[in-house]
Design a protein around this motif. Structure first.
Motif, PDB file in Angstrom:
ATOM      1  N   ALA A 165       7.246  -1.790 -10.048  1.00 20.43           N
ATOM      2  CA  ALA A 165       6.637  -0.470 -10.231  1.00 20.43           C
ATOM      3  C   ALA A 165       5.308  -0.580 -10.968  1.00 20.43           C
ATOM      4  N   ILE A 212       4.336   3.155   2.629  1.00 15.91           N
ATOM      5  CA  ILE A 212       5.535   3.916   2.281  1.00 15.91           C
ATOM      6  C   ILE A 212       5.542   5.253   3.016  1.00 15.91           C
ATOM      7  N   VAL A 213       4.384   5.915   3.057  1.00 17.10           N
ATOM      8  CA  VAL A 213       4.282   7.202   3.733  1.00 17.10           C
ATOM      9  C   VAL A 213       4.497   7.047   5.233  1.00 17.10           C
ATOM     10  N   HIS A 264       2.745  -1.882  -8.551  1.00 12.80           N
ATOM     11  CA  HIS A 264       2.316  -0.862  -7.593  1.00 12.80           C
ATOM     12  C   HIS A 264       1.387   0.150  -8.267  1.00 12.80           C
ATOM     13  N   ALA A 265       1.684   0.488  -9.522  1.00  8.63           N
ATOM     14  CA  ALA A 265       0.817   1.409 -10.255  1.00  8.63           C
ATOM     15  C   ALA A 265      -0.559   0.803 -10.512  1.00  8.63           C
ATOM     16  N   ARG A 276      -2.094  -1.177  -8.496  1.00 14.64           N
ATOM     17  CA  ARG A 276      -2.754  -1.542  -7.242  1.00 14.64           C
ATOM     18  C   ARG A 276      -4.167  -0.975  -7.154  1.00 14.64           C
ATOM     19  N   ARG A 277      -4.398   0.197  -7.716  1.00 15.47           N
ATOM     20  CA  ARG A 277      -5.728   0.806  -7.636  1.00 15.47           C
ATOM     21  C   ARG A 277      -6.794  -0.064  -8.297  1.00 15.47           C
ATOM     22  N   PRO A 329       0.828  -1.210   0.000  1.00 13.79           N
ATOM     23  CA  PRO A 329       0.000   0.000   0.000  1.00 13.79           C
ATOM     24  C   PRO A 329       0.862   1.260   0.000  1.00 13.79           C
ATOM     25  N   ARG A 330       0.366   2.297  -0.659  1.00 17.62           N
ATOM     26  CA  ARG A 330       1.071   3.571  -0.668  1.00 17.62           C
ATOM     27  C   ARG A 330       1.198   4.126   0.755  1.00 17.62           C
ATOM     28  N   ALA A 331       0.180   3.852   1.575  1.00 16.37           N
ATOM     29  CA  ALA A 331       0.197   4.357   2.955  1.00 16.37           C
ATOM     30  C   ALA A 331       1.367   3.791   3.748  1.00 16.37           C
ATOM     31  N   SER A 334       8.827  -4.133   4.565  1.00 14.30           N
ATOM     32  CA  SER A 334       8.421  -3.747   3.213  1.00 14.30           C
ATOM     33  C   SER A 334       9.399  -2.750   2.613  1.00 14.30           C
TER      34      SER A 334
END
Length: 333
Positions: A177, A59-60, A180-181, A183-184, A55-57, A135
């Motif tokens: 990559a 990474i943040v 991950h792109a 994932r949506r 999830p992008r979250a 991760s």
């Protein structure tokens, strides 16, 4: 994952069976080329799914607990390689050249994800930090591991080239990559079918192990590798763990981390990923397939050893946590 189980699991038994099959019935010629092409596709799919899973979250969130993550990354990509280099005299004295290069390769790899999280949970540690840290280690490792391989192993006769570094960027980082792109669109499916990713991990590893050991057996792996060198590899892997885990515990306490964070640091910082390592080895050392079996053998040994040792350590942490809860409740009474 049970904290009581310290023996070989089903996947380890499957690995041993694959090595036995490759030793008795190695693939050759056209069959080897077909297996090699299938393996390349499986590796691309594996990293595509890993990208879709992250999830992008996560990474943040990793940016908010930076001291813990830097400690784990420092162990994974600095402490381990330095220890691998420091063990060079022992490696040259006790191991074959390919086995020592395999030990060095282990030292360059990222942490595991699943087992780091599982052991942190069993021990009562900071699970969310373990998820993010493991991760991040794998994401950074896609770039950093081939760079470390190019620096360390090329200087010790490993033959890993900067062309191999470029290959791993294209064959691993690009699918990651893209995943991950995507994932949506496919993230929900991947999250609901986590077992699919597990089977892809294991199936890909088994494919690479079979092709690698087939080439190695044809090149004379078992003829040229004495039993004493295999036992010395086991001892060196044990020595690495024996140096890293107490160092991480001491460091976490010196830096003032709470107990839950210490647990996450110890388990994330002491692991090495076979799921990432074997596909990377296949790409980085494509020009020396005859020696690839010996190069990945230390990783297979380290993988099982880290599971057995961490199971014991996790159980000990859990018991200490239980005793603290009991003592606190008594004091409250």
């Amino acid at each position: 994952m049970s904290s009581r189980r310290v023996g070989p699991d089903n996947f380890t038994l499957a690995l041993l069976a694959t090595v036995a099959l490759a030793s008795l019935l190695p693939c050759r010629g056209d069959a080897a080329r077909v297996f090699d092409a299938i393996t390349d596709g499986a590796i691309a799919l594996l990293f595509f799914l890993h990208g879709a899973k992250l999830p992008r979250a996560a990474i943040v969130q990793g940016l908010t607990h930076w001291r813990l993550h830097l400690t784990v990354l420092g162990s994974t990509f600095v402490l381990f390689p330095l220890l691998g280099l420091a063990l060079q005299p022992l490696g040259h004295a006790l191991l074959t050249p390919q086995l020592y290069l395999g030990v060095l390769f282990v030292c360059t790899l990222p942490s595991t994800v699943q087992s780091s999280i599982a052991f942190t949970s069993i021990a009562g540690g900071n699970v969310s930090a373990a998820v993010v840290s493991a991760s991040m280690s794998n994401l950074i490792g896609i770039v950093l591991t081939p760079l470390l391989v190019g620096l360390l192993l090329a200087g010790h006769g490993g033959g890993a080239s900067w062309h191999g570094v470029l290959d791993i960027m294209l064959q691993l980082l690009l699918p990651f990559a893209l995943g991950h792109a995507a994932r949506r669109w496919i993230g929900g499916f991947v999250d609901r079918h986590r077992a699919l990713l597990g089977y892809t991990d294991q199936g890909t590893i088994l494919l690479v192990v079979y092709t690698a050991f087939s080439a190695a057996v044809v090149a004379g792996l078992w003829r040229d590798t004495p039993v004493s060198a295999l036992l010395a590899t086991l001892a060196m892997c044990a020595l690495l763990l024996a140096l890293v885990m107490p160092t991480l515990t001491w460091t976490a306490r010196r830096l003032g981390f709470p107990r839950a964070d210490e647990i996450a640091i110890v388990f994330c910082g002491s692991k090495k990923s076979m799921a990432s390592g074997i596909p990377m080895a296949k790409i980085l050392f494509a020009g020396q397939l005859g020696g690839l079996g010996a190069l990945v053998l230390p990783l297979m040994i380290f993988h099982q050893l880290q599971l057995m040792v961490c199971a014991v350590v996790a159980r000990r942490y859990a018991m200490q946590g239980h005793h603290r809860v009991v003592e606190d409740s008594r004091e409250a009474d």
